[in-house]
Design a protein around this motif. Structure first.
Motif, PDB file in Angstrom:
ATOM      1  N   ASP A  63      13.168   8.002 -86.232  1.00 59.36           N
ATOM      2  CA  ASP A  63      13.730   9.100 -85.442  1.00 59.36           C
ATOM      3  C   ASP A  63      15.191   9.349 -85.802  1.00 59.36           C
ATOM      4  O   ASP A  63      15.621  10.498 -85.935  1.00 59.36           O
ATOM      5  CB  ASP A  63      13.602   8.799 -83.946  1.00 59.36           C
ATOM      6  CG  ASP A  63      12.157   8.842 -83.467  1.00 59.36           C
ATOM      7  OD1 ASP A  63      11.293   9.391 -84.193  1.00 59.36           O
ATOM      8  OD2 ASP A  63      11.892   8.314 -82.372  1.00 59.36           O
ATOM      9  N   ARG A  64      15.959   8.263 -85.987  1.00 55.03           N
ATOM     10  CA  ARG A  64      17.374   8.409 -86.330  1.00 55.03           C
ATOM     11  C   ARG A  64      17.527   9.046 -87.709  1.00 55.03           C
ATOM     12  O   ARG A  64      18.318   9.990 -87.888  1.00 55.03           O
ATOM     13  CB  ARG A  64      18.077   7.053 -86.301  1.00 55.03           C
ATOM     14  CG  ARG A  64      19.578   7.136 -86.593  1.00 55.03           C
ATOM     15  CD  ARG A  64      20.276   5.814 -86.441  1.00 55.03           C
ATOM     16  NE  ARG A  64      19.752   4.759 -87.252  1.00 55.03           N
ATOM     17  CZ  ARG A  64      20.065   4.542 -88.546  1.00 55.03           C
ATOM     18  NH1 ARG A  64      20.903   5.337 -89.146  1.00 55.03           N
ATOM     19  NH2 ARG A  64      19.543   3.537 -89.202  1.00 55.03           N
ATOM     20  N   LEU A  65      16.763   8.561 -88.685  1.00 54.19           N
ATOM     21  CA  LEU A  65      16.853   9.124 -90.038  1.00 54.19           C
ATOM     22  C   LEU A  65      16.385  10.583 -90.069  1.00 54.19           C
ATOM     23  O   LEU A  65      16.957  11.408 -90.777  1.00 54.19           O
ATOM     24  CB  LEU A  65      16.053   8.278 -91.020  1.00 54.19           C
ATOM     25  CG  LEU A  65      16.612   6.876 -91.300  1.00 54.19           C
ATOM     26  CD1 LEU A  65      15.645   6.073 -92.147  1.00 54.19           C
ATOM     27  CD2 LEU A  65      17.969   6.960 -91.955  1.00 54.19           C
ATOM     28  N   SER A  66      15.349  10.892 -89.302  1.00 49.97           N
ATOM     29  CA  SER A  66      14.871  12.274 -89.242  1.00 49.97           C
ATOM     30  C   SER A  66      15.920  13.194 -88.640  1.00 49.97           C
ATOM     31  O   SER A  66      16.126  14.306 -89.113  1.00 49.97           O
ATOM     32  CB  SER A  66      13.579  12.349 -88.412  1.00 49.97           C
ATOM     33  OG  SER A  66      12.531  11.675 -89.055  1.00 49.97           O
ATOM     34  N   ALA A  67      16.613  12.713 -87.604  1.00 51.88           N
ATOM     35  CA  ALA A  67      17.652  13.516 -86.962  1.00 51.88           C
ATOM     36  C   ALA A  67      18.809  13.764 -87.935  1.00 51.88           C
ATOM     37  O   ALA A  67      19.466  14.797 -87.877  1.00 51.88           O
ATOM     38  CB  ALA A  67      18.157  12.810 -85.712  1.00 51.88           C
ATOM     39  N   GLU A  68      19.032  12.798 -88.865  1.00 50.29           N
ATOM     40  CA  GLU A  68      20.087  12.952 -89.863  1.00 50.29           C
ATOM     41  C   GLU A  68      19.627  13.764 -91.070  1.00 50.29           C
ATOM     42  O   GLU A  68      20.398  14.012 -91.980  1.00 50.29           O
ATOM     43  CB  GLU A  68      20.547  11.566 -90.343  1.00 50.29           C
ATOM     44  CG  GLU A  68      21.228  10.745 -89.262  1.00 50.29           C
ATOM     45  CD  GLU A  68      21.526   9.323 -89.739  1.00 50.29           C
ATOM     46  OE1 GLU A  68      21.279   9.010 -90.913  1.00 50.29           O
ATOM     47  OE2 GLU A  68      21.995   8.522 -88.923  1.00 50.29           O
ATOM     48  N   GLY A  69      18.344  14.140 -91.070  1.00 51.97           N
ATOM     49  CA  GLY A  69      17.806  14.910 -92.179  1.00 51.97           C
ATOM     50  C   GLY A  69      17.475  14.083 -93.403  1.00 51.97           C
ATOM     51  O   GLY A  69      17.430  14.575 -94.515  1.00 51.97           O
ATOM     52  N   ARG A  70      17.232  12.790 -93.186  1.00 50.47           N
ATOM     53  CA  ARG A  70      16.898  11.905 -94.331  1.00 50.47           C
ATOM     54  C   ARG A  70      15.490  11.409 -94.221  1.00 50.47           C
ATOM     55  O   ARG A  70      14.849  11.458 -93.275  1.00 50.47           O
ATOM     56  CB  ARG A  70      17.815  10.697 -94.381  1.00 50.47           C
ATOM     57  CG  ARG A  70      19.269  11.105 -94.538  1.00 50.47           C
ATOM     58  CD  ARG A  70      20.170  10.007 -94.933  1.00 50.47           C
ATOM     59  NE  ARG A  70      20.368   9.048 -93.859  1.00 50.47           N
ATOM     60  CZ  ARG A  70      20.865   7.847 -94.041  1.00 50.47           C
ATOM     61  NH1 ARG A  70      21.207   7.445 -95.248  1.00 50.47           N
ATOM     62  NH2 ARG A  70      21.045   7.019 -93.053  1.00 50.47           N
TER      63      ARG A  70
END
Length: 70
Positions: A63-70
């Motif tokens: 979820d954190r990486l997705s929110a950062e666009g990674r």
């Protein structure tokens, strides 16, 4: 095709294709590396012995990486 020609061709690719190519090259360069294979084996063994990450931790990281666009 020379390396210079390859570089010029890659420079014309969209960023998504360049990232995919970079991942492919990274993966294929490690494929025959015995140290990399040993590390992957060690990590898999640790996961199979319940020493890996918990599902909740992996979901939070995703979820954190997705929110950062990674």
């Amino acid at each position: 095709m020379s390396v210079a020609e390859l570089k010029r061709a890659v420079d014309l690719l969209p960023i998504e294709d360049r990232l995919e190519l970079a991942e492919y090259l990274r993966r294929s360069s490690k494929q025959d590396d015995p140290r990399w294979q040993a590390e992957i084996g060690r990590r898999l063994d640790a996961c199979l012995q319940d020493k890996g990450h918990k599902a909740e931790e992996l979901l939070a990281l995703h979820d954190r990486l997705s929110a950062e666009g990674r």
